[in-house]
Design an enzyme around this catalytic site. Structure first.
Site, PDB file in Angstrom:
ATOM      1  N   GLY A  69     -12.906  73.168  33.655  1.00 39.47           N
ATOM      2  CA  GLY A  69     -12.379  71.821  33.484  1.00 39.47           C
ATOM      3  C   GLY A  69     -10.975  71.799  32.902  1.00 39.47           C
ATOM      4  O   GLY A  69     -10.115  71.028  33.336  1.00 39.47           O
ATOM      5  N   THR A  70     -10.730  72.639  31.918  1.00 42.89           N
ATOM      6  CA  THR A  70      -9.405  72.643  31.283  1.00 42.89           C
ATOM      7  C   THR A  70      -8.337  72.998  32.313  1.00 42.89           C
ATOM      8  O   THR A  70      -7.295  72.334  32.414  1.00 42.89           O
ATOM      9  CB  THR A  70      -9.386  73.643  30.112  1.00 42.89           C
ATOM     10  OG1 THR A  70     -10.376  73.238  29.162  1.00 42.89           O
ATOM     11  CG2 THR A  70      -8.028  73.705  29.444  1.00 42.89           C
TER      12      THR A  70
ATOM     13  N   ASN B 163     -17.160  62.266  27.439  1.00 44.21           N
ATOM     14  CA  ASN B 163     -17.989  63.333  26.875  1.00 44.21           C
ATOM     15  C   ASN B 163     -18.673  62.930  25.572  1.00 44.21           C
ATOM     16  O   ASN B 163     -19.705  63.483  25.217  1.00 44.21           O
ATOM     17  CB  ASN B 163     -17.152  64.608  26.668  1.00 44.21           C
ATOM     18  CG  ASN B 163     -15.804  64.351  26.055  1.00 44.21           C
ATOM     19  OD1 ASN B 163     -15.067  63.475  26.487  1.00 44.21           O
ATOM     20  ND2 ASN B 163     -15.466  65.095  25.034  1.00 44.21           N
TER      21      ASN B 163
ATOM     22  N   SER C  67     -16.546  71.434  36.001  1.00 42.21           N
ATOM     23  CA  SER C  67     -16.746  72.689  35.279  1.00 42.21           C
ATOM     24  C   SER C  67     -18.204  73.121  35.434  1.00 42.21           C
ATOM     25  O   SER C  67     -19.108  72.306  35.228  1.00 42.21           O
ATOM     26  CB  SER C  67     -16.416  72.437  33.808  1.00 42.21           C
ATOM     27  OG  SER C  67     -16.718  73.563  33.043  1.00 42.21           O
TER      28      SER C  67
ATOM     29  N   HIS D 294     -20.157  75.128  33.641  1.00 40.08           N
ATOM     30  CA  HIS D 294     -21.072  75.308  32.503  1.00 40.08           C
ATOM     31  C   HIS D 294     -21.653  73.999  31.963  1.00 40.08           C
ATOM     32  O   HIS D 294     -22.573  74.025  31.154  1.00 40.08           O
ATOM     33  CB  HIS D 294     -20.407  76.120  31.380  1.00 40.08           C
ATOM     34  CG  HIS D 294     -19.393  75.396  30.549  1.00 40.08           C
ATOM     35  ND1 HIS D 294     -19.699  74.886  29.311  1.00 40.08           N
ATOM     36  CD2 HIS D 294     -18.091  75.112  30.767  1.00 40.08           C
ATOM     37  CE1 HIS D 294     -18.606  74.340  28.792  1.00 40.08           C
ATOM     38  NE2 HIS D 294     -17.625  74.459  29.658  1.00 40.08           N
TER      39      HIS D 294
ATOM     40  N   THR E  99      -7.515  87.005  41.527  1.00 35.92           N
ATOM     41  CA  THR E  99      -8.715  87.477  42.231  1.00 35.92           C
ATOM     42  C   THR E  99      -9.877  86.528  41.963  1.00 35.92           C
ATOM     43  O   THR E  99     -10.145  86.178  40.817  1.00 35.92           O
ATOM     44  CB  THR E  99      -9.066  88.900  41.751  1.00 35.92           C
ATOM     45  OG1 THR E  99      -7.948  89.731  42.048  1.00 35.92           O
ATOM     46  CG2 THR E  99     -10.309  89.433  42.445  1.00 35.92           C
TER      47      THR E  99
ATOM     48  N   CYS F  92     -15.019  70.747  21.150  1.00 37.16           N
ATOM     49  CA  CYS F  92     -13.702  71.336  20.926  1.00 37.16           C
ATOM     50  C   CYS F  92     -13.153  70.949  19.560  1.00 37.16           C
ATOM     51  O   CYS F  92     -12.245  71.567  19.053  1.00 37.16           O
ATOM     52  CB  CYS F  92     -12.710  70.870  21.984  1.00 37.16           C
ATOM     53  SG  CYS F  92     -13.354  71.041  23.615  1.00 37.16           S
TER      54      CYS F  92
HETATM   55  N1  PLP Z   1     -13.118  67.502  30.350  1.00 35.13           N
HETATM   56  C1  PLP Z   1     -14.193  67.027  29.706  1.00 35.13           C
HETATM   57  C2  PLP Z   1     -14.524  65.568  29.793  1.00 35.13           C
HETATM   58  C3  PLP Z   1     -15.000  67.879  28.954  1.00 35.13           C
HETATM   59  O1  PLP Z   1     -16.070  67.396  28.306  1.00 35.13           O
HETATM   60  C4  PLP Z   1     -14.650  69.255  28.880  1.00 35.13           C
HETATM   61  C5  PLP Z   1     -15.444  70.191  28.042  1.00 35.13           C
HETATM   62  O2  PLP Z   1     -15.909  69.830  26.981  1.00 35.13           O
HETATM   63  C6  PLP Z   1     -13.525  69.706  29.585  1.00 35.13           C
HETATM   64  C7  PLP Z   1     -12.786  68.798  30.301  1.00 35.13           C
HETATM   65  C8  PLP Z   1     -13.112  71.150  29.553  1.00 35.13           C
HETATM   66  O3  PLP Z   1     -13.907  71.904  30.429  1.00 35.13           O
HETATM   67  P1  PLP Z   1     -14.015  73.497  30.284  1.00 35.13           P
HETATM   68  O4  PLP Z   1     -14.888  73.755  29.090  1.00 35.13           O
HETATM   69  O5  PLP Z   1     -14.627  73.956  31.554  1.00 35.13           O
HETATM   70  O6  PLP Z   1     -12.639  74.007  30.122  1.00 35.13           O
END
Ligand code: PLP
Length: 390
Positions: free
Chosen positions: A71-72, A147, A195, A197, A233, A326
């Protein structure tokens, strides 16, 4: 001691079927998908098949799926890949830091950014997005589901506003994927990040939908992987795991699993709300006016320090968090709750319960046994309670 995991928005466990699907690609079928020999061809085939599955998941063409690290990366790519110095960028003040920090960096490099605030119920008003438009607006980025509160944003309406204005539209769908159906045609977005996970797939793997013709600069440069949109890769086992997780998620979106888990979330929420001095951030199930993903409820507990409650519950075997994973450990109150208008004390007194889709009645029973005890204990110790509660 019983262990109950109610922090699914932080991460989810790999499903056994996902692990099984990934296993061969670590060992026997370890080839580099760019190699032309048989091992490489096997890896390429696995990546191609995974791309087909993700295309089905997004309702797009396989060529519009870009595999990445999560996601990031997807969020960063959307912002840095489109927003240039002098451009205007519209996002919201309740986004994940992967968008907010990217916005700050874009601003430091000469872009201007508008942060649209939510209404007190956690919903973004599409009209506020429309009002923020400027002639040089290049990109709008709004999350599908928050989130911390689970509130589902009106992305289809925002998509129409973006289309009418000729502005690119990115959606952070990390917390929506696997919880609500995603259809990029209906939403009309140009970019959408997910994402693995967060949906029972492996950590460090994700995908970005990139609509054909979107002039996106790649974040990573090097080889010509992913049609030059993401060098490096391919993480073949991760990609296979993401596809398996997406395939399973498409089933559970339809087989009643999520409705069953939603009923558990609603029971948990309703029972906790019977405690005095509590309330929901983002619209409770019983009011029904605010759409939320099935698994999340964010509850404030007056005269309780959220961090202390998280620790007290952890000692009893219940894992949850005060907000975004986070930011746990930070003393700053949640930026999402503050943007919704909570004061610092109430924002700090809030807890996020995010259930797995595999949650059970017994999990909820146990949480309902220990949460009231822990709240009562902390309130008894609270100097505020001692002075005022009576
Ligand atoms: N965007 C949202 C809304 C999220 O909740 C998160 C993770 O907590 C992310 C992005 C980041 O995703 P990743 O952990 O795969 O980098």
């Amino acid at each position: 001691m019983r262990h109950v995991y109610m922090d699914a928005n932080a991460t989810t466990p790999l499903l056994p079927e996902v692990l099984e699907a990934m296993r061969p690609y670590w060992i026997e079928d370890f080839g580099n998908a760019s190699s032309i020999h048989l091992r490489g061809q096997k890896a390429r085939k696995a990546v191609d098949e995974a791309r087909e599955t993700l295309a089905e998941f997004f309702h797009c063409r396989p060529a519009e799926v870009v595999f990445n690290s999560g996601g990031t990366e997807g969020d960063n790519t959307a912002v840095f890949g489109l927003v240039r110095p002098g451009d205007h960028f519209i996002t919201t003040s309740i986004e994940h830091s992967a968008v907010l920090q990217a916005a700050q960096r874009a601003a430091a490099h000469g872009a201007t950014v508008a942060y649209v605030a939510p209404q007190p119920n956690g919903l973004i008003d599409p009209e506020d997005i429309r009002r923020a438009l400027q002639p040089n607006t290049r990109l709008i980025s709004v999350m599908l589901a928050n989130n911390e509160t689970g509130v589902i944003q009106p992305v289809e309406e925002i998509g129409k506003i973006a289309a009418a204005a000729g502005v690119f539209f990115h959606i952070d769908a990390v917390q929506g994927a696997g919880k609500i159906p995603i259809d990029v045609q209906r939403i009309g977005c140009h970019l959408l990040s997910i994402s693995a996970h967060k949906m029972h797939g492996p950590k460090g793997t994700g995908a970005l939908f990139v609509r054909r013709g979107t002039p996106l600069d790649s974040l990573m440069v090097g080889g010509s992987h992913e049609r030059r949109r993401r060098a490096g890769t391919e993480n073949v086992p991760g990609i296979v795991g993401l596809a398996k997780a997406a395939e399973i998620a498409m089933h559970t979106l339809e087989d009643g699993t999520l409705q069953r888990a939603a009923a558990l979330r609603n029971r948990l929420e309703a029972s906790i709300l019977e405690l005095p001095g509590t309330g929901v951030n983002g619209g409770a199930a019983h009011d029904g006016s605010v759409p939320r993903v099935f698994n999340t409820t964010n509850i404030w507990f007056d005269q309780v320090e959220g961090e202390a409650l998280v620790i007290a519950l952890d000692l009893k075997g219940v894992a949850l968090s005060g907000g975004s994973a986070c930011h746990s450990g930070s003393t700053e109150p949640s930026h999402v709750l503050m943007a919704m208008g909570l004061d610092k004390t109430r924002a700090r007194a809030s807890l996020r319960f995010s259930l797995l889709k595999t949650a059970t009645e017994a999990d909820v029973d146990y949480a309902l046994q220990v949460v009231p005890e822990a709240v009562a204990h902390l309130r008894a110790l609270s100097p505020v309670a001692a002075g005022t509660a009576g």
